[in-house]
Scaffold this motif. Structure first.
Motif, mmCIF file in Angstrom:
data_model
loop_
_atom_site.group_PDB
_atom_site.id
_atom_site.type_symbol
_atom_site.label_atom_id
_atom_site.label_comp_id
_atom_site.label_asym_id
_atom_site.label_seq_id
_atom_site.Cartn_x
_atom_site.Cartn_y
_atom_site.Cartn_z
ATOM 1 N N LEU A 50 9.678 -17.535 -32.836
ATOM 2 C CA LEU A 50 9.321 -16.200 -33.304
ATOM 3 C C LEU A 50 10.358 -15.197 -32.820
ATOM 4 C CD1 LEU A 50 5.501 -15.985 -32.536
ATOM 5 C CD2 LEU A 50 6.575 -16.232 -34.756
ATOM 6 N N PRO A 51 10.734 -14.254 -33.664
ATOM 7 C CA PRO A 51 11.609 -13.183 -33.190
ATOM 8 C C PRO A 51 10.878 -12.337 -32.137
ATOM 9 C CG PRO A 51 11.299 -13.054 -35.574
ATOM 10 C CD PRO A 51 10.434 -14.145 -35.064
ATOM 11 N N ILE A 52 11.627 -11.673 -31.286
ATOM 12 C CA ILE A 52 11.027 -10.888 -30.211
ATOM 13 C C ILE A 52 10.100 -9.804 -30.758
ATOM 14 C CG2 ILE A 52 11.559 -9.228 -28.374
ATOM 15 C CD1 ILE A 52 13.923 -10.935 -27.645
ATOM 16 N N PHE B 105 4.412 -8.011 -30.919
ATOM 17 C CA PHE B 105 3.234 -7.675 -31.734
ATOM 18 C C PHE B 105 2.055 -8.569 -31.347
ATOM 19 C CE2 PHE B 105 0.749 -8.801 -35.517
ATOM 20 C CZ PHE B 105 0.174 -7.573 -35.778
ATOM 21 N N TRP B 106 2.267 -9.868 -31.252
ATOM 22 C CA TRP B 106 1.193 -10.800 -30.905
ATOM 23 C C TRP B 106 0.709 -10.602 -29.471
ATOM 24 C CZ3 TRP B 106 -1.892 -13.306 -33.969
ATOM 25 C CH2 TRP B 106 -1.471 -13.563 -35.271
ATOM 26 N N LEU B 107 1.633 -10.341 -28.538
ATOM 27 C CA LEU B 107 1.241 -10.120 -27.147
ATOM 28 C C LEU B 107 0.421 -8.845 -26.978
ATOM 29 C CD1 LEU B 107 4.482 -11.222 -25.293
ATOM 30 C CD2 LEU B 107 2.268 -12.359 -25.263
ATOM 31 N N VAL B 108 0.856 -7.766 -27.621
ATOM 32 C CA VAL B 108 0.116 -6.503 -27.528
ATOM 33 C C VAL B 108 -1.246 -6.643 -28.215
ATOM 34 C CG1 VAL B 108 0.101 -4.091 -28.299
ATOM 35 C CG2 VAL B 108 2.157 -5.065 -27.272
ATOM 36 N N GLY B 109 -1.280 -7.275 -29.364
ATOM 37 C CA GLY B 109 -2.551 -7.483 -30.064
ATOM 38 C C GLY B 109 -3.530 -8.308 -29.249
#
Length: 71
Positions: free
Chosen positions: A16-18, A23-27
């Protein structure tokens, strides 16, 4: 007896691009904090949704099972 051929399938990792990783980590962090609030912090009387939603009563037994103090 059947013989297994010598070819092996290799799997490639998902990269995955950074920007999408952030986005996934914050979500995931936001969802985790919401779950923590509703199970561990919301006491009903100080609920952000008012006293008529009773989220506290919905998760009451789960609070005791997870060791959160209540009342």
């Amino acid at each position: 007896m059947s013989s297994v051929s010598g070819s092996r399938e290799t799997s490639t990792p998902l990269v995955l691009p950074i920007s999408r990783s952030v986005f996934w980590l914050v979500g995931t962090a936001v969802v985790a904090l919401l779950v923590y609030y509703f199970i561990g912090v919301d006491q009903g009387a100080l609920s952000i949704f008012g006293s008529d939603m009773h989220v506290h009563e919905f998760v009451h037994d789960g609070r005791h099972f997870l060791g959160f103090p209540c009342h």
